[in-house]
Write an enzyme that holds these catalytic residues in place. Structure first.
Site, mmCIF file in Angstrom:
data_model
loop_
_atom_site.group_PDB
_atom_site.id
_atom_site.type_symbol
_atom_site.label_atom_id
_atom_site.label_comp_id
_atom_site.label_asym_id
_atom_site.label_seq_id
_atom_site.Cartn_x
_atom_site.Cartn_y
_atom_site.Cartn_z
ATOM 1 N N LYS A 119 0.824 -1.211 0.000
ATOM 2 C CA LYS A 119 0.000 0.000 0.000
ATOM 3 C C LYS A 119 0.865 1.271 0.000
ATOM 4 O O LYS A 119 2.056 1.227 0.246
ATOM 5 C CB LYS A 119 -0.952 -0.019 1.195
ATOM 6 C CG LYS A 119 -1.987 -1.149 1.119
ATOM 7 C CD LYS A 119 -2.852 -1.043 -0.119
ATOM 8 C CE LYS A 119 -4.047 -1.980 -0.131
ATOM 9 N NZ LYS A 119 -3.716 -3.388 -0.395
HETATM 10 C C1 LIG Z 1 -10.034 -2.834 -1.667
HETATM 11 C C2 LIG Z 1 -9.385 -3.557 -0.526
HETATM 12 N N1 LIG Z 1 -10.042 -3.664 0.638
HETATM 13 C C3 LIG Z 1 -9.502 -4.285 1.702
HETATM 14 C C4 LIG Z 1 -8.249 -4.842 1.644
HETATM 15 C C5 LIG Z 1 -7.697 -5.542 2.834
HETATM 16 O O1 LIG Z 1 -6.572 -4.896 3.362
HETATM 17 P P1 LIG Z 1 -5.656 -5.598 4.453
HETATM 18 O O2 LIG Z 1 -4.717 -6.512 3.741
HETATM 19 O O3 LIG Z 1 -4.928 -4.458 5.133
HETATM 20 O O4 LIG Z 1 -6.546 -6.315 5.393
HETATM 21 C C6 LIG Z 1 -7.515 -4.750 0.454
HETATM 22 C C7 LIG Z 1 -6.170 -5.330 0.381
HETATM 23 O O5 LIG Z 1 -5.488 -5.371 -0.578
HETATM 24 C C8 LIG Z 1 -8.098 -4.091 -0.658
HETATM 25 O O6 LIG Z 1 -7.444 -3.996 -1.833
#
Ligand SMILES: Cc1ncc(COP(=O)(O)O)c(C=O)c1O
Length: 408
Positions: free
Chosen positions: A206
């Site tokens: 990210k």
């Molecule tokens: C659109 C979206 N929502 C939620 C997430 C979940 O993030 P995390 O890996 O921090 O839980 C991601 C992860 O890539 C994502 O792309």
């Protein structure tokens, strides 16, 4: 010697070494900050996490920010804090809560809806941004609808005015999935300050990374207090408070909460990354401008999310291939680019067509045509601050070469 024959067809690759799809940009500042935390003796949620929360809340122009160990955790906590799902009597009567979201997202967005025993209700996307199509939301609202989770795809903001208008009309909670949108602004309003709650991701790929991590922002003190308790076992006082110099304090368990807290090691990374976030964005904007310029005249390529008057977080550079103009499928193009030593990715496959969602909710092809059309044709190119100018030139050359070769 370079040729116009793609490496996958026997030619020479554009690059000799592989260019990763993503690489985090960390330097001595992050190293020093983590070592400082390790040496401080306080590793888990503590002063660095508190500082990161305060600085992030200021950046997001939000009243409160609660640091957690992922965006998935943040989304889950948001649903629980809002009282969505998990009402057994409702389930017995076949009255499960419904939460509206998009099928063009990572599985976590909808998985958390299932985790609270509510039903995800998908709404198709806009073809230009791949964000939820706000004109198709109202027809999906029923008496069971409790919330909307818009996803700011690739960092491009959803049409929040329309979403908030519908939420007000039907008394719905809005939880933004801002996993891609840490820097995003919508008509001057910072994502994180706009709706009931906003979930951010600090996963390794990210724009701001803590390796794994997330943040939930809200302007409601009531929700913030609930989220904080839920994020740490449902305990009334976290360890940082219990072991304070004012003397030992007992805690009460108020809910059967979760273990979603962020550690000070992660927060020490986050503080350094947050300080650089706007500089990193400027570097990615430069790469985006180079890609935009290079692809603007290529008829077989549609650029996604290039809309005016918004601040785009430029998390992903997504192109959609007009495959009817090519003698190759999107997957063939993906493989060809990888063989040119360019790392590529797909964000996302249509969520409703994954086996669990097909089997559990009966989705099949044709349910969300815009999402399905895009999901077969999109690909994401490398976009990160550490890309050198030559790397960007290599990506452009590889795309031109592969698309040129397979053009009809
Ligand atoms: C659109 C979206 N929502 C939620 C997430 C979940 O993030 P995390 O890996 O921090 O839980 C991601 C992860 O890539 C994502 O792309």
């Amino acid at each position: 010697m370079k040729t116009n024959i793609p490496a996958i067809e026997g030619g020479t690759a554009v690059r000799e070494t592989f260019l990763s799809f993503h690489q985090a940009l960390l330097d001595e500042k992050e190293e020093f900050s983590v070592i400082q935390t390790l040496r401080s003796g306080w590793l888990t949620t503590g002063p660095k996490t508190k500082q990161f929360e305060a600085e992030f809340a200021k950046y997001a122009r939000s009243e409160h920010a609660v640091a957690v160990n992922s965006c998935t955790a943040a989304l889950h906590l948001a649903l629980v804090a809002a009282g969505i799902g998990k009402v057994e009597e409702k389930e017995e009567k076949g009255e499960k809560d419904e939460v509206i979201t998009t099928p063009m997202t990572f599985c976590a967005t909808a998985n958390v809806i299932v985790h609270v025993q509510a039903d995800p209700v998908f709404v198709d996307v806009d073809p230009g941004t791949l964000n939820i199509d706000v004109n198709k939301i109202e027809e999906k609202i029923t008496s069971k609808t409790k919330a909307i989770i818009p996803v700011h795809y690739a960092g491009c903001p959803c049409e929040m005015d329309k979403i908030l208008e519908l939420a007000k009309k039907y008394n719905l909670i809005v939880i933004e999935d801002a996993a891609h949108a840490t820097e995003t602004e919508y008509h001057g309003k910072k994502v994180g300050s706009i709706s009931d709650m906003t979930a951010f991701s600090f996963y390794a790929t990210k724009n701001l990374t803590t390796a794994e991590g997330g943040m939930l922002t809200t302007n409601s003190t009531e929700l913030e207090e609930k989220i904080r308790v839920l994020a740490l076992h449902g305990m009334s006082k976290d360890a940082w408070k219990r072991y304070s110099p004012e003397g030992y304090q007992h805690y009460d368990v108020l809910y059967p909460g979760y273990k979603y807290n962020m550690t000070d090691i992660q927060a020490s990374l986050g503080l350094c990354q947050l300080a650089k976030i706007e500089d990193f964005l400027k570097l990615r904007q430069k790469h985006v401008a180079a890609y935009d310029e290079a692809f603007k005249d290529m008829e077989a390529i549609v650029r996604i999310g290039r809309i005016p008057d918004i601040k785009h977080a430029e998390h992903l550079y997504v192109i959609m291939l007009k495959t009817d103009m090519l003698n190759a499928s999107r997957d063939k193009v993906l493989s060809a680019l990888q063989k040119e030593n360019i790392g590529v990715s797909v964000h996302f496959q249509a969520l409703h067509l994954h086996p669990y969602y097909r089997q559990r909710f009966g989705f099949s092809e044709g349910a969300f045509p815009v999402t399905e059309y895009a999901a077969e044709r999109i690909l994401s190119l490398p976009l990160y601050p550490g890309l050198a100018e030559q790397d960007v030139c290599d990506v452009i050359e590889a795309v031109r070469k592969v698309i040129g070769y397979y053009s009809k």
